[in-house]
Write a protein that holds these residues in place. Structure first.
Motif, mmCIF file in Angstrom:
data_model
loop_
_atom_site.group_PDB
_atom_site.id
_atom_site.type_symbol
_atom_site.label_atom_id
_atom_site.label_comp_id
_atom_site.label_asym_id
_atom_site.label_seq_id
_atom_site.Cartn_x
_atom_site.Cartn_y
_atom_site.Cartn_z
ATOM 1 N N LYS A 48 1.582 -7.524 0.181
ATOM 2 C CA LYS A 48 2.639 -7.272 1.155
ATOM 3 C C LYS A 48 4.004 -7.249 0.493
ATOM 4 C CE LYS A 48 -0.036 -8.998 4.917
ATOM 5 N NZ LYS A 48 -0.272 -9.931 5.959
ATOM 6 N N GLY A 49 4.920 -6.643 1.211
ATOM 7 C CA GLY A 49 6.304 -6.601 0.785
ATOM 8 C C GLY A 49 7.186 -6.572 2.014
ATOM 9 N N ARG A 50 8.493 -6.762 1.787
ATOM 10 C CA ARG A 50 9.414 -6.780 2.918
ATOM 11 C C ARG A 50 10.847 -6.663 2.433
ATOM 12 N NH1 ARG A 50 11.828 -11.396 4.863
ATOM 13 N NH2 ARG A 50 11.867 -13.152 3.482
ATOM 14 N N GLY A 66 13.483 -9.613 6.641
ATOM 15 C CA GLY A 66 12.179 -9.619 7.296
ATOM 16 C C GLY A 66 12.041 -8.634 8.445
ATOM 17 N N ALA A 67 13.066 -7.839 8.721
ATOM 18 C CA ALA A 67 12.970 -6.850 9.797
ATOM 19 C C ALA A 67 11.934 -5.773 9.466
ATOM 20 C CB ALA A 67 14.331 -6.201 10.054
ATOM 21 N N ILE A 68 11.734 -5.517 8.174
ATOM 22 C CA ILE A 68 10.784 -4.501 7.715
ATOM 23 C C ILE A 68 9.739 -5.180 6.844
ATOM 24 C CG2 ILE A 68 10.504 -2.448 6.268
ATOM 25 C CD1 ILE A 68 13.468 -1.799 6.975
ATOM 26 N N SER A 69 8.474 -4.850 7.090
ATOM 27 C CA SER A 69 7.409 -5.322 6.211
ATOM 28 C C SER A 69 6.364 -4.228 6.058
ATOM 29 C CB SER A 69 6.785 -6.629 6.717
ATOM 30 O OG SER A 69 6.167 -6.431 7.962
ATOM 31 N N PHE A 70 5.629 -4.307 4.972
ATOM 32 C CA PHE A 70 4.630 -3.292 4.656
ATOM 33 C C PHE A 70 3.496 -3.904 3.855
ATOM 34 C CE2 PHE A 70 7.805 -3.272 1.321
ATOM 35 C CZ PHE A 70 7.053 -3.250 0.148
ATOM 36 N N GLU A 71 2.437 -3.137 3.728
ATOM 37 C CA GLU A 71 1.271 -3.538 2.960
ATOM 38 C C GLU A 71 0.883 -2.357 2.077
ATOM 39 O OE1 GLU A 71 -2.310 -6.152 4.442
ATOM 40 O OE2 GLU A 71 -2.575 -4.077 5.101
ATOM 41 N N VAL A 72 0.471 -2.634 0.852
ATOM 42 C CA VAL A 72 0.177 -1.574 -0.098
ATOM 43 C C VAL A 72 -0.988 -2.000 -0.994
ATOM 44 C CG1 VAL A 72 1.915 -2.420 -1.748
ATOM 45 C CG2 VAL A 72 1.231 -0.023 -1.788
ATOM 46 N N SER A 130 -0.360 6.215 -3.835
ATOM 47 C CA SER A 130 -0.751 7.262 -2.891
ATOM 48 C C SER A 130 -0.335 6.858 -1.477
ATOM 49 C CB SER A 130 -2.268 7.458 -2.948
ATOM 50 O OG SER A 130 -2.701 8.255 -1.886
ATOM 51 N N ILE A 131 0.147 7.817 -0.714
ATOM 52 C CA ILE A 131 0.620 7.531 0.645
ATOM 53 C C ILE A 131 -0.490 6.950 1.524
ATOM 54 C CG2 ILE A 131 0.252 9.789 1.738
ATOM 55 C CD1 ILE A 131 3.388 9.237 2.614
ATOM 56 N N GLU A 132 -1.753 7.296 1.219
ATOM 57 C CA GLU A 132 -2.890 6.760 1.979
ATOM 58 C C GLU A 132 -3.102 5.267 1.732
ATOM 59 O OE1 GLU A 132 -3.343 9.552 -0.058
ATOM 60 O OE2 GLU A 132 -3.244 11.027 1.568
ATOM 61 N N GLU A 133 -2.524 4.743 0.663
ATOM 62 C CA GLU A 133 -2.696 3.335 0.305
ATOM 63 C C GLU A 133 -1.513 2.469 0.739
ATOM 64 O OE1 GLU A 133 -5.439 3.495 -3.593
ATOM 65 O OE2 GLU A 133 -3.376 4.164 -3.908
ATOM 66 N N PHE A 134 -0.710 2.998 1.648
ATOM 67 C CA PHE A 134 0.506 2.318 2.103
ATOM 68 C C PHE A 134 0.538 2.284 3.629
ATOM 69 C CE2 PHE A 134 4.805 2.155 3.609
ATOM 70 C CZ PHE A 134 5.401 1.210 2.809
ATOM 71 N N ASP A 135 0.943 1.134 4.192
ATOM 72 C CA ASP A 135 1.090 1.005 5.647
ATOM 73 C C ASP A 135 2.329 0.177 5.979
ATOM 74 O OD1 ASP A 135 -1.365 2.238 6.790
ATOM 75 O OD2 ASP A 135 -2.355 0.669 5.610
ATOM 76 N N TRP A 136 3.128 0.680 6.927
ATOM 77 C CA TRP A 136 4.219 -0.123 7.478
ATOM 78 C C TRP A 136 3.598 -1.142 8.425
ATOM 79 C CZ3 TRP A 136 8.596 0.307 5.083
ATOM 80 C CH2 TRP A 136 9.012 1.524 4.553
ATOM 81 N N SER A 183 10.779 -5.420 -3.886
ATOM 82 C CA SER A 183 10.498 -5.583 -2.458
ATOM 83 C C SER A 183 9.130 -6.200 -2.200
ATOM 84 C CB SER A 183 10.604 -4.242 -1.722
ATOM 85 O OG SER A 183 9.562 -3.362 -2.107
ATOM 86 N N LEU A 184 8.322 -6.355 -3.245
ATOM 87 C CA LEU A 184 6.994 -6.935 -3.074
ATOM 88 C C LEU A 184 7.077 -8.457 -2.983
ATOM 89 C CD1 LEU A 184 5.048 -4.706 -5.607
ATOM 90 C CD2 LEU A 184 4.885 -4.655 -3.094
ATOM 91 N N SER A 185 6.278 -9.033 -2.103
ATOM 92 C CA SER A 185 6.255 -10.482 -1.913
ATOM 93 C C SER A 185 5.197 -11.154 -2.779
ATOM 94 C CB SER A 185 5.960 -10.806 -0.439
ATOM 95 O OG SER A 185 6.914 -10.211 0.400
ATOM 96 N N GLU A 186 4.373 -10.354 -3.415
ATOM 97 C CA GLU A 186 3.283 -10.865 -4.236
ATOM 98 C C GLU A 186 3.288 -10.117 -5.566
ATOM 99 O OE1 GLU A 186 -0.463 -11.219 -1.835
ATOM 100 O OE2 GLU A 186 0.782 -10.246 -0.311
ATOM 101 N N PRO A 187 2.650 -10.691 -6.607
ATOM 102 C CA PRO A 187 2.641 -10.013 -7.906
ATOM 103 C C PRO A 187 1.870 -8.694 -7.869
ATOM 104 C CG PRO A 187 1.997 -12.319 -8.124
ATOM 105 C CD PRO A 187 2.034 -12.015 -6.658
ATOM 106 N N ALA A 188 2.435 -7.689 -8.497
ATOM 107 C CA ALA A 188 1.800 -6.375 -8.588
ATOM 108 C C ALA A 188 0.943 -6.304 -9.844
ATOM 109 C CB ALA A 188 2.853 -5.281 -8.619
#
Length: 136
Positions: free
Chosen positions: A5-7, A11-17, A47-53, A98-103
């Motif tokens: 996850k990232g944000r 915290g108004a915006i968050s996403f998952e990748v 890839s855009i398919e691997e990303f979600d708001w 913007s990532l909340s976890e290690p990439a």
């Protein structure tokens, strides 16, 4: 496939990748330095398919530099950089900060080093501190 996850800062915006990044590009071009206010932009591509708001997609504002393939998306509330889609719509460009976890990144690449300012050279020789140092 593991997702992280990232944000934005507020915290108004968050996403998952998907945590499957082939490359981390650290760009020192003049435009990336200006748009980030830093020595370089640190962007991951997926890839855009691997990303979600997850929330706040309506709070994303995009700035496109006229006549150039340079843009920045940011939170309308706090101004933090957030992901944006590539011009062809196939990739999401994710600011690494913007990532909340290690990439998990297969390769790190520095680009446009010819435009890197002298103050951003040899950073491994600059004293490092775990916290903000005391001012004199």
């Amino acid at each position: 496939m593991t997702k992280i996850k990232g944000r934005c800062l507020c915290g108004a915006i968050s996403f998952e990748v998907a945590n499957t990044f082939e490359k981390l590009f650290m760009c020192s071009c003049d435009q990336c330095r200006q748009i980030t206010g830093s020595a370089f932009a640190s962007n991951l591509f997926v890839s855009i398919e691997e990303f979600d708001w997850l929330k706040g997609a309506d709070d994303v504002v995009n700035y496109q530099l006229p006549g150039r393939d340079i843009s920045k998306s940011f939170c309308r509330v706090c101004g933090s950089g957030v992901p944006w889609s590539s011009d062809d719509g196939t990739k999401m460009i994710v600011p690494a900060g913007s990532l909340s976890e290690p990439a998990i990144v297969a390769e790190r690449v520095r680009i446009f080093t010819s435009e890197q300012p002298s103050w951003a050279s040899n950073l491994e020789q600059v004293p490092a501190h775990a916290e903000f140092p005391k001012l004199r």
